[in-house]
Design a protein around this motif. Sequence first.
Motif, PDB file in Angstrom:
ATOM      1  N   SER A  37       0.819  -1.203   0.000  1.00 36.08           N
ATOM      2  CA  SER A  37       0.000   0.000   0.000  1.00 36.08           C
ATOM      3  C   SER A  37       0.857   1.259   0.000  1.00 36.08           C
ATOM      4  O   SER A  37       1.660   1.475   0.903  1.00 36.08           O
ATOM      5  CB  SER A  37      -0.903   0.004   1.229  1.00 36.08           C
ATOM      6  N   LEU A  39      -0.306   4.176   0.544  1.00 30.78           N
ATOM      7  CA  LEU A  39      -0.754   4.957   1.698  1.00 30.78           C
ATOM      8  C   LEU A  39      -0.074   4.492   2.983  1.00 30.78           C
ATOM      9  O   LEU A  39       0.360   5.309   3.800  1.00 30.78           O
ATOM     10  CB  LEU A  39      -2.271   4.862   1.847  1.00 30.78           C
ATOM     11  N   ALA A  42       3.482   5.707   2.916  1.00 28.48           N
ATOM     12  CA  ALA A  42       3.560   7.147   3.196  1.00 28.48           C
ATOM     13  C   ALA A  42       3.377   7.411   4.684  1.00 28.48           C
ATOM     14  O   ALA A  42       4.067   8.259   5.263  1.00 28.48           O
ATOM     15  CB  ALA A  42       2.503   7.902   2.388  1.00 28.48           C
ATOM     16  N   LEU A  43       2.471   6.676   5.320  1.00 28.24           N
ATOM     17  CA  LEU A  43       2.262   6.834   6.757  1.00 28.24           C
ATOM     18  C   LEU A  43       3.526   6.463   7.524  1.00 28.24           C
ATOM     19  O   LEU A  43       3.947   7.177   8.433  1.00 28.24           O
ATOM     20  CB  LEU A  43       1.087   5.979   7.223  1.00 28.24           C
ATOM     21  N   TYR A 140       0.245  16.464   6.550  1.00 23.53           N
ATOM     22  CA  TYR A 140       0.239  15.009   6.630  1.00 23.53           C
ATOM     23  C   TYR A 140       1.056  14.487   7.808  1.00 23.53           C
ATOM     24  O   TYR A 140       0.619  13.601   8.538  1.00 23.53           O
ATOM     25  CB  TYR A 140       0.744  14.399   5.309  1.00 23.53           C
ATOM     26  N   THR A 159      -9.112   6.680   2.922  1.00 20.75           N
ATOM     27  CA  THR A 159      -7.644   6.784   2.972  1.00 20.75           C
ATOM     28  C   THR A 159      -7.137   6.611   4.399  1.00 20.75           C
ATOM     29  O   THR A 159      -6.086   6.026   4.620  1.00 20.75           O
ATOM     30  CB  THR A 159      -7.166   8.129   2.422  1.00 20.75           C
ATOM     31  N   LEU A 160      -7.892   7.086   5.367  1.00 14.93           N
ATOM     32  CA  LEU A 160      -7.490   6.939   6.764  1.00 14.93           C
ATOM     33  C   LEU A 160      -7.850   5.554   7.277  1.00 14.93           C
ATOM     34  O   LEU A 160      -7.130   4.982   8.084  1.00 14.93           O
ATOM     35  CB  LEU A 160      -8.155   8.026   7.609  1.00 14.93           C
ATOM     36  N   GLU A 162      -7.706   2.828   5.644  1.00 14.27           N
ATOM     37  CA  GLU A 162      -6.670   1.884   5.194  1.00 14.27           C
ATOM     38  C   GLU A 162      -5.478   1.945   6.118  1.00 14.27           C
ATOM     39  O   GLU A 162      -4.877   1.020   6.519  1.00 14.27           O
ATOM     40  CB  GLU A 162      -6.229   2.195   3.767  1.00 14.27           C
TER      41      GLU A 162
END
Length: 162
Positions: A37, A39, A42-43, A140, A159-160, A162
């Motif tokens: 992922s 996302l 990125a997190l 972010y 998006t959050l 996930e």
Amino acid sequence: RKLSDQMADMLYTADAVASAQVVRDGLPKGRVSMVGSVLADALQLALQESAGERLPQALESVVARFGRDRPGYAVALIDMPRHLQDRRLLTDITTLLADLSRDLPILWTMPATTREQLLALGLGPLVDGARIVVLPMQDYVAFANLVAEATCVITDAWTLQE
């Protein structure tokens, strides 16, 4: 989607389920690569970037406003237009958050337009009378930091989720 998948030289998927689906749709396994992922990656990067930083300013405001009578806090992000534009849904969501805030302070991040909508619908007193801190949208890294330390997250944003 199937047409663009056929045109691509290579397809990158987030998980094994997605990889299996595009193979079932007729793509050769050799053109499908599971990479995870974007996302989630990125997190992880955002959390690494913010490691060791002091308590986020937004969290300091919760501590200052509510004290440390109970540990933890929740982060709320409600951004689906149908939830924000429908009076009944927004009233239900706001009432639910106000009720939850009796047990756990809530950091509710929202754009100015959502705050204006709350006020226009007469829902401001529900928020103002609760243990809710309304925050402007965060960058972010700051938001990732808030979420990482939260006891729970309340959201309709995929998006959050996930």
